[in-house]
Design a protein around this motif. Structure first.
Motif, PDB file in Angstrom:
ATOM      1  N   MET A 106       0.826  -1.205   0.000  1.00  0.00           N
ATOM      2  CA  MET A 106       0.000   0.000   0.000  1.00  0.00           C
ATOM      3  C   MET A 106       0.865   1.262   0.000  1.00  0.00           C
ATOM      4  O   MET A 106       0.600   2.214  -0.726  1.00  0.00           O
ATOM      5  N   HIS A 107       1.892   1.247   0.847  1.00  0.00           N
ATOM      6  CA  HIS A 107       2.760   2.418   0.943  1.00  0.00           C
ATOM      7  C   HIS A 107       3.420   2.703  -0.413  1.00  0.00           C
ATOM      8  O   HIS A 107       3.470   3.842  -0.870  1.00  0.00           O
ATOM      9  N   THR A 108       3.878   1.636  -1.072  1.00  0.00           N
ATOM     10  CA  THR A 108       4.497   1.791  -2.382  1.00  0.00           C
ATOM     11  C   THR A 108       3.472   2.337  -3.380  1.00  0.00           C
ATOM     12  O   THR A 108       3.787   3.196  -4.207  1.00  0.00           O
ATOM     13  N   CYS A 110       1.133   4.357  -2.781  1.00  0.00           N
ATOM     14  CA  CYS A 110       0.999   5.810  -2.552  1.00  0.00           C
ATOM     15  C   CYS A 110       2.092   6.572  -3.292  1.00  0.00           C
ATOM     16  O   CYS A 110       1.840   7.651  -3.841  1.00  0.00           O
ATOM     17  N   HIS A 111       3.312   6.017  -3.319  1.00  0.00           N
ATOM     18  CA  HIS A 111       4.387   6.672  -4.081  1.00  0.00           C
ATOM     19  C   HIS A 111       4.032   6.693  -5.568  1.00  0.00           C
ATOM     20  O   HIS A 111       4.226   7.699  -6.238  1.00  0.00           O
ATOM     21  N   LEU A 112       3.520   5.571  -6.064  1.00  0.00           N
ATOM     22  CA  LEU A 112       3.159   5.519  -7.488  1.00  0.00           C
ATOM     23  C   LEU A 112       2.064   6.536  -7.795  1.00  0.00           C
ATOM     24  O   LEU A 112       2.081   7.188  -8.842  1.00  0.00           O
ATOM     25  N   LEU A 193      16.142   8.223   0.571  1.00  0.00           N
ATOM     26  CA  LEU A 193      15.357   8.589  -0.605  1.00  0.00           C
ATOM     27  C   LEU A 193      14.836   7.283  -1.186  1.00  0.00           C
ATOM     28  O   LEU A 193      15.611   6.360  -1.433  1.00  0.00           O
ATOM     29  N   VAL A 194      13.539   7.214  -1.394  1.00  0.00           N
ATOM     30  CA  VAL A 194      12.953   6.030  -2.007  1.00  0.00           C
ATOM     31  C   VAL A 194      12.959   6.260  -3.508  1.00  0.00           C
ATOM     32  O   VAL A 194      12.305   7.187  -4.008  1.00  0.00           O
ATOM     33  N   CYS A 195      13.750   5.448  -4.229  1.00  0.00           N
ATOM     34  CA  CYS A 195      13.922   5.629  -5.674  1.00  0.00           C
ATOM     35  C   CYS A 195      13.169   4.541  -6.412  1.00  0.00           C
ATOM     36  O   CYS A 195      13.251   3.371  -6.057  1.00  0.00           O
ATOM     37  N   PRO A 206      12.026  11.550  -0.418  1.00  0.00           N
ATOM     38  CA  PRO A 206      12.469  11.189   0.930  1.00  0.00           C
ATOM     39  C   PRO A 206      11.336  10.514   1.699  1.00  0.00           C
ATOM     40  O   PRO A 206      10.212  11.014   1.696  1.00  0.00           O
ATOM     41  N   CYS A 207      11.627   9.380   2.317  1.00  0.00           N
ATOM     42  CA  CYS A 207      10.590   8.656   3.045  1.00  0.00           C
ATOM     43  C   CYS A 207      11.247   7.641   3.955  1.00  0.00           C
ATOM     44  O   CYS A 207      12.179   6.966   3.564  1.00  0.00           O
ATOM     45  N   GLY A 208      10.761   7.543   5.179  1.00  0.00           N
ATOM     46  CA  GLY A 208      11.326   6.599   6.137  1.00  0.00           C
ATOM     47  C   GLY A 208      10.495   5.339   6.301  1.00  0.00           C
ATOM     48  O   GLY A 208      10.747   4.553   7.210  1.00  0.00           O
ATOM     49  N   THR A 210       8.387   1.683   4.911  1.00  0.00           N
ATOM     50  CA  THR A 210       8.843   0.428   4.306  1.00  0.00           C
ATOM     51  C   THR A 210       8.112   0.221   2.979  1.00  0.00           C
ATOM     52  O   THR A 210       6.929   0.516   2.863  1.00  0.00           O
ATOM     53  N   HIS A 211       8.859  -0.271   1.983  1.00  0.00           N
ATOM     54  CA  HIS A 211       8.334  -0.410   0.622  1.00  0.00           C
ATOM     55  C   HIS A 211       8.727  -1.760   0.050  1.00  0.00           C
ATOM     56  O   HIS A 211       9.711  -2.347   0.502  1.00  0.00           O
ATOM     57  N   VAL A 212       8.007  -2.222  -0.958  1.00  0.00           N
ATOM     58  CA  VAL A 212       8.388  -3.461  -1.640  1.00  0.00           C
ATOM     59  C   VAL A 212       9.562  -3.156  -2.575  1.00  0.00           C
ATOM     60  O   VAL A 212       9.893  -1.991  -2.804  1.00  0.00           O
TER      61      VAL A 212
HETATM   62 ZN   LIG Z   1       7.316   5.844   1.434  1.00  0.00          ZN
END
Ligand SMILES: [Zn+2]
Length: 247
Positions: A106-108, A110-112, A193-195, A206-208, A210-212
């Protein structure tokens, strides 16, 4: 007494089990450890639940994980009525992995969404069944189109990885922060930084949380609703699965 906890999840989002030694037990039952794989609630993502396994095999069920006065402090809160461990006790830590993995997907997602919908973010909440992201925007946007754009990014299976920068580097480049009201995870000396995509081709933020590790892991998602929250605010609700109604 409080000490800092090594946040093992920061370097391995897929770490579901680890060992930890109790460093403090507070009056409200909150437990601190020398290290942990439990994610503490922050940045809109819920904290982990799960259990501690004691040497005799008994379990201590945990209701929430959150930060203390600072981000360096991680408090594991046993459910009401659970036994409490003692300082110095060695425990095996078990994260409720199915729940955490949903939160990572879900968190990932949100980035998309922030890629597909490139407006300033004013708020976000990542949940197990539904997430919401608020954008500062007045445009009307078609939710079927947003869903299609999201699923294209999922299907392209872009890699997702972290890059570390210092708090100073972040301060010198304020443009990389998309959120208006959500503070980037500064204060620990370094920021992740989540790339997304080779050489951050899709996004970097920038995000602290957890992501897939690949966009395909997000799986089927869709925009269930876009709500108008004031003249310049739109609330997007993301849910798992395919849209229910297709023409
Ligand atoms: Zn994030």
């Amino acid at each position: 007494m409080t000490a800092t906890t090594i946040p093992l999840y920061r370097d391995d989002f897929y770490l579901a089990t680890a060992e930890g030694v109790v460093t403090a037990v507070h009056e409200d039952g909150s437990v601190e450890l020398d290290q942990t794989c439990f994610y503490a609630a922050s940045g809109g993502q819920l904290g982990d639940t799960g259990f501690f396994e004691r040497a005799d095999g008994s379990r201590i069920a945990l209701g929430e994980t959150r930060h203390g006065e600072s981000k360096a402090i991680i408090l594991h809160k046993p459910l009401e009525g659970e036994a409490l461990p003692s300082v110095g006790e060695k425990l095996v830590l078990h994260v409720d992995w199915p729940r955490r993995y949903k939160l990572m997907r879900m968190h990932t997602a949100c980035h998309l969404l922030s890629v597909v919908c490139p407006f300033p973010i004013t708020g976000a909440a990542v949940g197990e069944e539904e997430s919401r992201v608020d954008f500062d925007m007045s445009e009307t946007i078609d939710k079927e189109q947003v869903t299609a754009d999201l699923m294209r990014l999922v299907g392209e299976n872009h890699p997702i990885y972290l890059q570390w920068i210092t708090d100073e580097e972040l301060a010198a480049n304020p443009g990389i922060v998309k959120s208006k009201n959500v503070r980037p995870p500064v204060g620990l000396g370094r920021v992740s930084l989540v790339c997304i995509g080779e050489n951050s081709a899709v996004d970097s933020q920038p995000c602290g949380g957890t992501h897939v590790s690949e966009t395909q892991e997000v799986g089927a998602i869709h925009i269930a609703k876009i709500e108008k929250k004031g003249k310049e605010n739109r609330r997007f609700r993301i849910r798992f699965g395919s849209p229910e109604v297709l023409a």
